[in-house]
Design a protein around this motif. Structure first.
Motif, PDB file in Angstrom:
ATOM      1  N   CYS A  43     -53.227  54.448 -56.466  1.00 51.81           N
ATOM      2  CA  CYS A  43     -52.278  54.251 -55.119  1.00 51.81           C
ATOM      3  C   CYS A  43     -53.029  53.042 -54.022  1.00 51.81           C
ATOM      4  N   ALA A  60     -48.432  49.906 -53.500  1.00 50.63           N
ATOM      5  CA  ALA A  60     -47.932  51.338 -52.560  1.00 50.63           C
ATOM      6  C   ALA A  60     -46.288  51.271 -53.413  1.00 50.63           C
ATOM      7  N   VAL A  86     -51.504  57.976 -49.375  1.00 47.97           N
ATOM      8  CA  VAL A  86     -50.344  57.896 -49.891  1.00 47.97           C
ATOM      9  C   VAL A  86     -49.185  58.656 -48.556  1.00 47.97           C
ATOM     10  N   TYR A  90     -49.597  54.969 -46.397  1.00 46.75           N
ATOM     11  CA  TYR A  90     -48.693  54.186 -46.666  1.00 46.75           C
ATOM     12  C   TYR A  90     -48.347  53.752 -45.952  1.00 46.75           C
TER      13      TYR A  90
END
Length: 243
Positions: A43, A60, A86, A90
């Motif tokens: 991730c 990502a 995430v 992100y």
């Protein structure tokens, strides 16, 4: 039948593949159609936490490419830490970029396993799950603070036949892992693990359970090093027991 794309974190894939398989077993038992893209990797959390934003953004972006952006199709992981990355981090990486809307789609569809089962599917027990003994639960920082997960894993674990919960002191306190923190600040990290394990032992529990394999890996290293009479288990491993 819910369509579920598995996100298996890199350390689970390499070190705890059985936990990933147990998650598949549980998801299929509740009627999910499970899919796995073997091209998935990380991730990007290690690079992000170390301050390498550009490099983590590359990872990502690959993550977004690895999972179909389809409404009604979920992404489920056995790691609240990676889900928190995430969902939350992100947002910084993709802010103002062409991929921002694509990220928002992923953000809405990614879940840690227990919150997906309880909060999305409404599953409160896994039929046939059985493990005799007493357990205490460790609230990982990522699960509790990044994802807001507290009751879902306890709901599922408390329904396991033969299993009794004993809450330890400071169950919401960090275990000391923190990724590279454990490397950069070894003495502090080990002391935090010691405190967590001793609190767990004080309950009389036989099992120390959590949503995060990273925490459990850290705690298990301390347990093995000092031969402590308690065993670490991921929630998925408990729910897949006995059937």
């Amino acid at each position: 039948m819910p369509d579920v794309d598995l996100f298996i974190p890199c350390f689970v894939d390499q070190l705890f593949p059985q936990t990933a398989m147990n998650m598949v077993k549980v998801l299929e038992a509740v009627g999910c159609e499970v899919h796995y893209n073997g091209n998935q990797t990380c991730c990007g959390q290690p690079a992000y936490n170390a301050g390498y934003k550009a490099e983590s953004c590359q990872v990502a972006t690959k993550f977004l490419n690895d999972f179909p952006n389809e409404p009604g199709r979920y992404i489920v992981s056995p790691s609240a830490s990676c889900v928190g990355m995430v969902r939350g981090s992100y947002a910084e990486l993709f802010e103002g970029t062409k991929d921002q809307n694509r990220y928002f789609g992923v953000q809405r569809r990614i879940f840690e396993m227990t919150e997906f089962l309880v909060d999305v599917l409404g599953v409160k027990r896994i039929e046939g799950a059985q493990l005799t003994g007493k357990y205490t639960y460790h609230d990982s920082c990522a699960a509790l603070r990044e994802c807001g997960i507290k009751e879902a894993p306890r709901t599922l674990l408390d329904s396991v036949q033969g299993l009794e919960r004993l809450e330890m002191l400071e169950n919401e306190t960090c275990c000391g892992f923190g990724g590279t923190f454990a490397v950069k600040f070894e003495a502090i990290s080990v002391a935090m693990a010691e405190q967590k394990v001793e609190n767990a032992l004080a309950t009389g529990a036989e099992y120390l359970v959590s949503t995060d394999t990273s925490c459990l890996m850290h705690l298990d290293a301390y347990i093995r090093r000092y031969d402590k009479p308690i065993r670490t288990l991921h929630v998925a491993d408990v729910l897949a027991s006995g059937w």
